[in-house]
Design an enzyme around this catalytic site. Structure first.
Site, short mmCIF file in Angstrom:
data_model
loop_
_atom_site.label_atom_id
_atom_site.label_comp_id
_atom_site.label_asym_id
_atom_site.label_seq_id
_atom_site.Cartn_x
_atom_site.Cartn_y
_atom_site.Cartn_z
N ASN A 11 39.53 31.85 15.14
CA ASN A 11 39.41 30.73 14.20
C ASN A 11 40.82 30.39 13.72
O ASN A 11 41.38 31.09 12.89
CB ASN A 11 38.51 31.15 13.03
CG ASN A 11 38.49 30.11 11.92
OD1 ASN A 11 38.93 28.98 12.11
ND2 ASN A 11 37.98 30.51 10.76
N TRP A 12 41.35 29.31 14.25
CA TRP A 12 42.75 28.98 13.94
C TRP A 12 42.92 28.31 12.58
O TRP A 12 44.04 28.08 12.13
CB TRP A 12 43.33 28.06 15.01
CG TRP A 12 43.45 28.70 16.36
CD1 TRP A 12 43.09 29.99 16.73
CD2 TRP A 12 43.96 28.10 17.55
NE1 TRP A 12 43.36 30.19 18.06
CE2 TRP A 12 43.90 29.05 18.59
CE3 TRP A 12 44.48 26.83 17.84
CZ2 TRP A 12 44.33 28.77 19.89
CZ3 TRP A 12 44.91 26.56 19.13
CH2 TRP A 12 44.84 27.52 20.14
N LYS A 13 41.80 27.93 11.95
CA LYS A 13 41.86 27.25 10.65
C LYS A 13 42.79 26.03 10.74
O LYS A 13 42.84 25.40 11.80
CB LYS A 13 42.28 28.24 9.56
CG LYS A 13 41.44 29.52 9.63
CD LYS A 13 41.55 30.42 8.44
CE LYS A 13 40.66 31.64 8.64
NZ LYS A 13 40.59 32.48 7.46
N HIS A 98 31.57 28.60 7.23
CA HIS A 98 32.66 29.53 6.92
C HIS A 98 32.85 29.61 5.40
O HIS A 98 32.68 28.60 4.70
CB HIS A 98 33.94 29.06 7.60
CG HIS A 98 35.04 30.07 7.53
ND1 HIS A 98 35.82 30.22 6.41
CD2 HIS A 98 35.45 31.01 8.41
CE1 HIS A 98 36.68 31.21 6.63
NE2 HIS A 98 36.47 31.71 7.82
N GLU A 100 35.39 29.60 3.61
CA GLU A 100 36.34 28.63 3.05
C GLU A 100 35.66 27.27 2.86
O GLU A 100 35.95 26.55 1.91
CB GLU A 100 37.58 28.53 3.96
CG GLU A 100 38.46 29.76 3.81
CD GLU A 100 39.28 30.14 5.03
OE1 GLU A 100 39.45 29.31 5.95
OE2 GLU A 100 39.73 31.31 5.08
N GLU A 170 31.20 37.88 7.61
CA GLU A 170 32.58 37.86 7.13
C GLU A 170 32.58 38.10 5.62
O GLU A 170 32.42 37.15 4.85
CB GLU A 170 33.22 36.50 7.44
CG GLU A 170 33.30 36.17 8.91
CD GLU A 170 34.43 35.20 9.20
OE1 GLU A 170 35.26 35.52 10.05
OE2 GLU A 170 34.50 34.14 8.56
N GLY A 176 41.57 37.25 5.33
CA GLY A 176 42.97 36.94 5.07
C GLY A 176 43.62 37.84 4.04
O GLY A 176 44.71 37.56 3.57
N SER A 216 40.11 40.13 8.48
CA SER A 216 41.26 41.00 8.71
C SER A 216 41.12 41.92 9.92
O SER A 216 41.55 43.06 9.89
CB SER A 216 41.58 41.81 7.45
OG SER A 216 41.93 40.94 6.38
P1 PGA Z 1 41.17 36.67 8.97
O1 PGA Z 1 40.12 35.46 8.93
O2 PGA Z 1 41.01 37.35 10.30
O3 PGA Z 1 42.52 36.01 8.80
O4 PGA Z 1 40.83 37.58 7.85
C1 PGA Z 1 38.84 35.55 9.50
C2 PGA Z 1 38.10 34.26 9.31
O5 PGA Z 1 38.28 33.61 8.27
O6 PGA Z 1 37.31 33.84 10.19
#
Ligand code: PGA
Length: 253
Positions: A11-13, A98, A100, A170, A176, A216
């Protein structure tokens, strides 16, 4: 028994221009052609890089996902992108719900459910994200929270096949932050999710659904997570932006 093939998804966001994205997937494609992984691999670039990435990956086994989808197929919805549009580009999957999107952009269990249904109408596989916050974990409501997200998100969705659904557990506190769930913390939630899926759709269906872990994941912790019985790969954020790290995780699967 099950024949679940693990999936490692990046997931490159909101990262990478089309040029940077193409450079990264070219490295991934070359490495994976030279040394075949035992898992499936997917990347989810931002919308603006999807076309370039799909073009660069033509003829490879690497799959491409969008990071979000609107629930209507077309119409006066300025700024939104629909499932038929995403399918038309050549994507096979979409990340839905997600944390976010839930925390920063107002996604709710109800809107997540509408997005899931839009994916299915357009033959796209949703990667349906769920997970508890730190407060929820500390107050002992992790299982209640993820089960609610699962049930409300799936709502009355009808699946023709368990291949039409991927879950990604998640924990919000692990995204993150460098704090990953321990393999046993993740496994117990994955197993609870699979059990809940079994209650709703039957045990045979539940056994076939991929449940990814995200939060993470790094090359040095991936293997211990992926070794767990109900963890079928990962949804990788930060570590999917660098070829070496992402490949390290892919080869752990
Ligand atoms: P992260 O993000 O690996 O940077 O913790 C995972 C995600 O948000 O899908």
């Amino acid at each position: 028994m099950t024949d679940r093939v693990p999936l490692v998804a990046g997931n490159w966001k909101m990262n990478k221009s089309a040029v940077e994205a193409t450079a990264l997937v070219n490295i991934l494609a070359q490495s994976l052609a030279a040394r075949h992984p035992v898992c499936d691999v997917l990347v989810a670039p931002p919308f603006t890089a999807l076309a370039a990435v799909i073009e660069a990956l033509r003829g490879t086994d690497i799959m491409v996902a969008a990071q979000n989808v609107f629930w209507e197929d077309s119409g006066a919805f300025t700024g939104e992108v629909s499932a038929p549009m995403i399918r038309d580009l050549g994507c096979t999957h979409v990340i839905v719900g997600h944390s976010e999107r839930r925390q920063l952009f107002g996604d709710t269990d109800t809107s997540v459910s509408k997005r899931l249904q839009a994916c299915l109408r357009s033959d796209l596989i949703p990667i349906f994200c769920l997970g508890e916050t730190l407060d929820q974990r500390e107050s002992g409501s992790t299982f209640a929270v993820v089960k609610r997200q699962l049930i409300e998100g799936l709502g009355s969705v009808k699946f023709a096949s368990p291949r039409q659904l991927i879950l990604a557990y998640e924990p919000v506190w692990a995204i993150g932050t460098g704090l990953n769930a321990t393999p046993s913390q993740a496994q117990e939630v994955h197993s609870a999710l699979r059990e809940e899926l079994g209650t709703v759709f039957g045990a045979g269906f539940a056994q076939q659904v991929l449940i990814l872990y995200g939060g993470s994941v790094k090359p040095d912790n991936a293997k211990s997570l992926f070794d767990c019985e109900d963890i079928d790969g990962g949804l990788i954020g930060g570590a999917s932006l660098k070829a070496d790290d992402f490949l390290g995780i892919i080869y752990s699967a």
